[in-house]
Motif scaffolding. Structure first.
Motif: not given
Ligand SMILES: [Zn+2]
Length: 841
Positions: A79-102
C-alpha cells in the motif's frame, strides 16, 4: 468440519488464478506441462515483504523447471509508495499491487499468499516494523501460510542477520519466516490456526543470497560457498520457446504501477541459495534431497503414479483425449487418498487436466458486470464437448439452491447454450476486497472471518457446478459467473461479475480547505446500483459546521447512472477540522460507501467499496505574496493545494524560465525531485538565483542525493544526504524560535506539527554554508538530531529556502500546520512593515 474448511481454503487458492480472466484454452503442450507438475509432489514457499521483492527467476525456475508447487508469501500488499500508472494510492494501490502479483504468478506458474500486515511506509529497522505491525498476528499468519501450503522448502528473499541495512519490512519477513519454521509443527503454537489446517514441518530453510548482499561481485566471488546451492536459472524450455529468465522478466513486468517493465534476459545465469536451517544438505545440487517427490510419497500413491507416469511418458500431443480413461481411473484413486492435503490438491489438479484433455468448454456469462441485492439477472451458459468421448451433463447447480436438471449427452463439438435466471439474495454482501471491509490500524488490516486470512482476494460467491459423467464416472467442474462483452477497438473482453449496493456516493474533493469564513459548494455524485432509484441524501458533519440544504432528493432511472448534488458548507470562525460524509436513504436502508472502479488492461477490473468521506479543514492562516510559479518535478499535488488556500499558482515549464516570466511572480516553488528528473533545470539555475537576488523567494523541495543533476542546487554550498525522519510524530525542536519563518504571518507552535502523516521528511541536507539558518531539529528514535529539514538563506534582496519536509504528503491529507508553515515560507521578506510594527511594540 476441519476437512471441509481446509478444502474450501485450497479450492479458493485455485479458483483465484483463473477467475474472471479470459478462460484459458490450453494447448496440448500446456496440458503436458500440467501433467508434469501433477506428477511432482514437492513444494517451495518463497518469503518476502512486498510486491516486487520476489525473485521471479527463482519462482519460475522452481515452478517450471523443477515442477514444484511454488508459492510467494508477500507479507504486505504494498500500500505504501508511489503509483506510476494512475491516481490510486494507499489501500487502492494495495489492490492494484495484489492483482499485479496475481498476474505475475499467472506468468511464472506460482501461487500467491499474503498476511494481514500493512505496508505503512518506509521503516528503518525491524524493531520499529514489528512494533507497528502486530508481530503476533503477522507471525500467526506466516505460520498459517506454512501449515496450509505445507512447503518442503522455504526460501527467504532477505537476510535475517543484518537488521538496519535494508527496509525494516524486509528484515522482518526473514525473521518471522525463521521463527515460523520452528513453530509450525508445534501444536501448542498458534492453535487457533489449527481450526483451519494442521501442523507442518518444512524440511529446509534457505536464504536467497547474491552479490549485492556482499557489497560487490568481487566480495561474493571470494565468499565461502560451501553452505550454498547454485542453480542455473537461465535454463531453456523448448516446449515454451522461452528461457526461464525470459519467463521471469515477463512475470516481473506485470508490476507496472512500480515501473518494473523490463528487458528479458537469456542464457545461463547462477542464482545462489544459502542453507540456514533444517535437514542438512547431501550435495550442492538438490534442494529436495531426502524428500520423495514422487507419488510414492503418499499412502496409496504408487498405483496412481503407475497410471500417471505412463501417461506422461507416452503423452499424445495430437489427441490428449485418448488419455481420459486412464485419467478417470487415477481420479477415482486420488479421491480415496487418506491424506486430506494431498487429496484435495491433486483432485483439483487432476480435474483440471481431465477438463483440458476432454476439450471441454464451460462458461457462465452474466448479462452485466454487476448486479445488486434482490435483482434477478440472466445467465448465458455455454457447454461444449470437443472430443469424441462419452460425456453426459446431468445437472447444473449453485450453492444458493439453483438446480437445473439436464440429463443430456454432449455430442461432439456441438455447442449447447442455456439461458437461466440468477437471483441475487436479499442479504448478499457487495463485492469488495475482504481486507478493506473493516478499518484497520496503521500496521494491520482487520479481517473478521479467519477463513479469509492469507487469501490473495475475496473468494467469488457466484459459481456454477457442472455435474458431468465422463466415461461413466461422475465429476464436478466449477465455473465462476463472469461478464463477457466486446469493444470494437479491443475485441472480446472479460470482467469479474460483482455485487454492488443499490446506491453509493462520493464527494469529488477528498480534502476541502477553508482559508476564511466563506462558505464553499461541494459536489456529491450519487450512483444507482439498480433501475428507478429514489433516495434522499444528507451530509453528516461536525457540530460546529453547517451544511445546506439539509437533504436533497435523488431520482435516477437507469442502473449505473449518476446524479450530482451540490451542498454548501459553512465553516466555523476559528481553526477546526473534521469529516463530512454523504448518507443515502433508500426506503428504510442507509448507504454510506463510495464505489471505486479500478480499470487497467493488465489486471482484472476491480470494484472497491470504501467509506465515503472527505476531510474539511478551516485554517487560521495569513499569507503574503500572491503569485506563485511552480515547476513540477517527479509530480506532486502541491500546486492544487496552494490554490485551495487562495494562492494564484501557475505551473510553468522549466523551458519557460526567463527574467520576464519570473518577474510576474512573488515566489517560485520547485516540485519534488525536480533536480533528479529535469535535465534542463541546472541551466536555468542562474536565472532563478538572479530572481531571488532581486527580491523573489525560491523554495526547493526534496531531491535525492543519488542522481542529482547539479552541484549548484542553491546559491550557497549545500550537501544533500540520506537523512530522513520516518516517524511522523517525531518531536520537532525550534532551533531559532524568533526566526521570521516561525512567527510571521503565522505564529508556528508545536501544535502545527501534530497530525502529520507517514513521515516528517526525507533526504535532508547534512552540510551547508554559513549563510543558511537551520530552523528545525528532529530525529527518529535512537538517532542523532537532524537539523537540515528546513534551511533558509538571504540572497540579495530575496530568500532561498531548501526543505526536505514532506509537504507533498501533508497537503493532500489536509494537515493544517503544514499549510501554515508553507504560507510563512512563501511570505518571508514580505512582512517588513508588519514586522517592524511588531518589533517596535
Ligand atoms: Zn520491498
Amino acid at each position: 468440519m476441519r476437512r471441509a474448511i481446509l478444502f474450501a481454503f485450497i479450492t479458493v487458492f485455485f479458483i483465484s488464478y483463473t477467475q474472471a480472466q479470459k478462460p484459458s484454452t490450453p494447448s496440448a503442450i500446456e496440458i503436458y506441462e500440467s501433467l508434469q507438475k501433477l506428477n511432482f509432489l514437492g513444494s517451495v514457499l518463497y518469503v518476502a515483504a512486498h510486491p516486487d521483492d520476489e525473485n521471479t527467476r527463482l519462482i519460475s525456475y522452481m515452478s517450471n523447471h523443477v515442477k514444484a508447487r511454488t508459492g510467494y508469501l508477500s507479507l504486505t500488499r504494498g500500500d505504501g509508495g508511489q503509483n506510476l500508472i494512475g491516481p490510486e494510492l494507499s489501500e487502492l494501490l494495495g489492490v492494484i499491487r495484489t492483482q499485479e502479483l496475481l498476474a505475475a504468478r499467472r506468468v511464472d506458474g506460482g501461487e500467491q499468499l499474503f498476511t494481514r500486515a500493512n505496508d505503512f511506509g518506509y521503516s528503518k529497522h525491524p524493531d520499529e516494523t514489528l512494533s507497528i505491525w502486530n508481530k503476533d498476528e503477522v507471525l500467526s499468519d506466516v505460520i498459517l501460510a506454512i501449515r496450509s501450503f505445507k512447503p518442503d522448502i522455504i526460501i527467504n528473499r532477505f537476510d535475517h542477520r543484518t537488521p538496519g541495512t535494508t527496509h525494516g519490512h524486509h528484515t522482518s519477513s526473514a525473521l518471522l519466516s525463521l521463527e515460523a519454521f520452528d513453530l509450525s509443527n508445534d501444536p501448542s503454537a498458534y492453535p487457533e490456526t489449527l481450526k483451519q489446517t494442521s501442523t507442518w514441518q518444512p524440511k529446509r530453510l534457505f536464504f536467497n543470497t547474491g552479490w549485492w548482499f556482499y557489497g560487490s561481485q568481487e566480495n561474493f566471488e571470494n565468499a565461502d560457498k560451501s553452505n550454498m546451492l547454485s542453480l542455473d536459472i537461465g535454463v531453456y524450455y523448448p516446449l515454451k520457446g522461452l528461457s526461464n529468465n525470459e519467463v521471469a522478466a515477463l512475470a516481473s513486468s506485470q508490476h507496472l504501477c512500480q515501473g518494473f517493465g523490463r528487458l528479458a534476459q537469456r542464457g545461463s545465469q547462477n542464482e545462489y541459495i544459502e542453507f540456514l536451517k533444517g535437514e542438512p544438505l547431501v550435495d550442492n545440487v538438490n534442494i529436495f534431497a531426502g524428500i520423495d517427490t514422487s507419488w510414492n510419497r503418499i499412502k496409496g500413491g504408487k498405483a496412481i503414479g503407475d497410471i500417471l507416469y505412463n501417461i506422461e511418458n507416452n503423452f499424445n500431443f495430437k489427441d490428449p483425449s485418448v488419455h481420459i480413461p486412464q485419467l478417470m481411473q487415477a481420479y477415482q484413486l486420488v479421491k480415496n487418498i487418506e491424506d486430506t492435503h494431498w487429496k484435495k490438491l491433486k483432485t483439483k489438479e487432476l480435474r483440471t487436466i481431465i477438463e483440458m484433455c476432454a476439450g471441454l468448454y464451460l462458461e457462465v456469462s452474466a448479462e452485466n458486470n454487476w448486479a445488486t441485492q434482490s435483482e434477478t439477472i440472466k445467465l448465458d451458459i455455454e457447454v461444449l464437448n470437443r472430443s469424441n468421448l462419452f460425456i453426459q451433463l446431468n445437472t447444473i447447480e449453485n450453492a444458493s439452491g439453483l438446480k437445473i436438471s439436464k440429463d443430456m449427452i454432449l455430442e461432439e463439438n456441438t455447442k449447447y447454450v442455456f439461458n437461466e435466471p440468477l437471483m441475487i439474495p436479499n442479504d448478499q454482501k457487495p463485492t469488495t476486497p475482504y481486507w478493506l471491509m473493516k478499518k484497520g490500524t496503521l500496521g494491520m488490516y482487520k479481517v473478521s472471518d479467519p477463513e479469509l486470512i492469507g487469501l490473495p482476494e475475496t473468494p467469488r460467491v457466484f459459481n456454477l457446478d457442472f455435474n458431468l459423467l465422463i466415461n461413466n464416472t461422475p465429476i464436478t467442474i466449477t465455473k465462476p459467473v463472469i461478464y463477457r462483452y466486446s469493444k470494437p477497438d479491443k475485441g472480446e473482453l472479460y470482467q469479474p461479475f460483482e455485487v454492488i449496493p443499490e446506491a453509493s456516493a462520493k464527494i469529488t474533493e477528498k480534502v476541502i480547505i477553508f482559508e476564511n469564513n466563506k462558505q464553499r459548494d461541494i459536489s456529491v455524485v450519487v450512483k444507482a446500483g439498480r433501475d428507478n432509484l429514489i433516495a434522499s441524501v444528507e451530509i453528516s458533519h461536525p457540530n460546529n459546521w453547517s451544511v445546506y440544504p439539509k437533504t436533497q432528493k435523488v431520482n435516477i432511472v437507469n442502473k449505473g447512472e449518476e446524479q450530482t448534488l451540490v451542498f454548501s458548507i459553512m465553516p466555523p470562525k476559528s481553526q477546526s477540522e473534521g469529516n463530512i460524509s454523504p448518507i443515502i436513504h433508500v426506503n428504510d436502508k442507509q448507504y454510506t460507501k463510495e464505489l471505486i472502479e479500478i480499470d487497467y488492461s493488465h489486471i482484472p477490473f476491480q470494484t472497491v467499496l470504501l467509506p465515503s468521506e472527505s476531510k474539511i479543514v478551516r485554517l487560521d492562516i495569513k499569507k503574503k505574496g500572491e503569485n506563485i510559479a511552480y515547476i513540477q518535478g517527479a509530480g506532486d499535488m502541491v500546486p492544487e493545494s496552494l490554490r485551495q488556500i487562495g494562492y494564484n499558482v501557475r505551473v510553468i515549464k522549466p523551458e519557460d524560465i526567463n527574467p520576464e516570466t519570473l518577474s510576474l511572480f512573488d515566489a517560485i516553488v520547485i516540485g519534488i525531485r525536480a533536480y533528479n528528473t529535469l535535465d534542463i533545470l541546472p541551466f536555468k539555475q542562474q536565472q532563478l538565483f538572479d530572481f531571488v537576488a532581486q527580491g523573489g523567494n525560491m523554495i526547493v523541495q526534496y531531491n535525492t542525493s543519488y542522481g542529482l543533476n547539479t552541484e549548484q542546487l542553491a546559491p550557497y554550498k549545500l550537501t544533500i544526504s540520506r537523512d530522513r525522519v520516518t516517524n511522523e510524530n517525531a518531536e520537532v525542536r525550534f532551533l531559532d524560535p524568533d526566526h521570521e519563518l516561525l512567527n510571521y504571518p503565522n505564529k508556528i507552535t508545536k501544535t502545527d506539527f501534530e497530525g502529520w502523516t507517514q513521515e516528517r521528511g526525507l533526504y535532508f541536507p547534512n552540510a551547508w554554508h554559513d549563510a543558511f539558518t537551520p530552523i528545525l531539529s528532529m530525529n527518529d528514535p535512537y538517532e542523532t538530531p537532524k537539523d537540515g529539514s528546513l534551511l533558509v538563506a538571504k540572497y540579495g534582496k530575496g530568500h532561498y529556502i531548501y526543505t526536505g519536509l514532506s509537504f507533498f504528503r501533508e497537503f493532500p491529507e489536509g494537515v493544517s500546520g503544514a499549510y501554515r508553515l508553507f504560507a510563512n515560507m512563501l511570505s518571508i521578506g514580505k512582512n517588513t512593515v508588519e514586522l517592524e510594527a511588531k518589533l517596535s511594540d
